[in-house]
Each structure stands twice: as structure tokens, then as C-alpha cells.
Design an enzyme around this catalytic site. Structure first.
Site, mmCIF file in Angstrom:
data_model
loop_
_atom_site.group_PDB
_atom_site.id
_atom_site.type_symbol
_atom_site.label_atom_id
_atom_site.label_comp_id
_atom_site.label_asym_id
_atom_site.label_seq_id
_atom_site.Cartn_x
_atom_site.Cartn_y
_atom_site.Cartn_z
ATOM 1 C CB SER A 96 -0.970 0.023 1.186
ATOM 2 O OG SER A 96 -0.278 0.334 2.369
ATOM 3 C CE LYS A 133 -1.962 2.526 4.548
ATOM 4 N NZ LYS A 133 -1.150 1.345 4.682
#
Length: 179
Positions: A96, A133
Site C-alpha cells: 500500500s 502510513k
């Protein structure tokens, strides 16, 4: 080899008949021709960190807290005067964060419970899920976004009471990639 001077590492490598790179775990080849080996030894101390486990780069994963067995060499200057106990390393699983962070990369993190908006962090959310993230928020507002670099993954917005189950574990300060 941890925290040894370059000259001591060289002497030890010569004693064992291996290259300094091999002794430090930076090369898989124990015998490298000194004419072809690129200089890999910095002129400062090296601190070796145990890779603590794996962190999911996607969602609905966690931290696999089973040490990988890898020792990650970090120049002591990268500690910025802090104690080595203030840092940790994790192996990234998932894509991701592609193309910036790849599956199999190691992240070197400063232990902290807060980061600036725009920083990349290791975050626990929903009480037990964990991810790495980019973090986005506006101070004073009641939300936080976890942003992947890979456009195939959605931004995860955490707000309201779910923020109580969200906490930062560390700020990513260095990316380590094998080639």
C-alpha cells in the site's frame, strides 16, 4: 561487531579471513576481492538493531512481533544524540505504500506517540490493527487520515470515538532497502 570502530572491524575481519562487509552482515560473500569491493565501512560507530518483526503496509493487519533475526546496521550519527532504545526497526509487508516503501523494506523508527501531519508513522488503530502510513490531520479537529502512497488503496479516515482506539507508535525516519 556492535559499536566497533572501523579499524577494529578491519582487524577482526582480517583475523577471520573475511571481508569487513561480511563480518558486519552487509554482504553475503565472505571473501570479496579487495579490488572490487566497494567501501562500505563508515568512519563512525555502527549500532546494530534487531528487526523486531513485520508491520502491515495495508489495512486490517497488525505487527507480527516475531523478530526476523536480521541485524540492521545504523550509523550512530543517525541517532541524533538520542539513546538507541528510542528507536526500533520493522520489516514492511504489503504494497500500500508503493512506490515509496516496498514489500520487504525495513523501516527505522523513532519511538513517539505523536507526529506532525504529513509524517510517515507506525500507527495502531481499531485498538489492535497496525499499519505504516502517511498521517494527515488538522490540529484541533476530531479526525485523522491514514494515507497510502499506492492509489489502489483507499485513504482511511478515523474520527470521533474511533480516535480513542488510535495511537502512534513511532515516526519513520529511515528506509532501508536491500538491492
Amino acid at each position: 561487531v556492535q559499536n566497533m570502530k572501523r579499524s577494529s572491524i578491519k582487524k577482526m575481519a582480517d583475523y577471520f579471513g573475511v571481508s569487513p562487509s561480511y563480518l558486519m552482515g552487509l554482504s553475503d560473500n565472505p571473501k570479496v576481492d579487495s579490488n572490487t569491493e566497494a567501501p562500505t565501512l563508515p568512519s563512525e560507530h555502527i549500532v546494530f538493531f534487531d528487526e523486531l518483526g513485520k508491520i502491515c503496509a495495508g489495512y486490517d493487519g497488525g505487527v507480527d512481533e516475531i523478530p526476523t533475526g536480521r541485524k540492521i546496521p545504523i550509523p550512530s550519527s543517525m541517532l541524533n544524540g538520542r539513546d538507541e532504545s528510542e528507536y526500533f526497526t520493522l520489516r514492511v509487508a504489503g504494497n500500500s505504500m508503493y512506490p515509496r516503501i516496498l514489500e520487504g523494506d525495513t523501516i527505522f523508527c523513532l519511538r513517539t506517540d505523536s507526529v506532525d501531519s504529513g509524517d510517515i508513522a507506525v500507527v495502531i488503530y481499531d485498538g489492535e490493527d497496525a499499519t505504516v502510513k502517511k498521517v494527515n490531520y488538522v490540529p484541533g479537529e476530531n479526525w485523522l487520515e491514514l494515507i497510502p502512497f499506492n492509489p489502489e488503496y483507499p485513504i482511511k479516515r478515523i474520527e470521533g470515538p474511533d480516535l480513542e482506539l488510535c495511537r502512534v507508535q513511532g515516526k519513520v525516519v529511515k528506509l532501508i532497502r536491500d538491492i
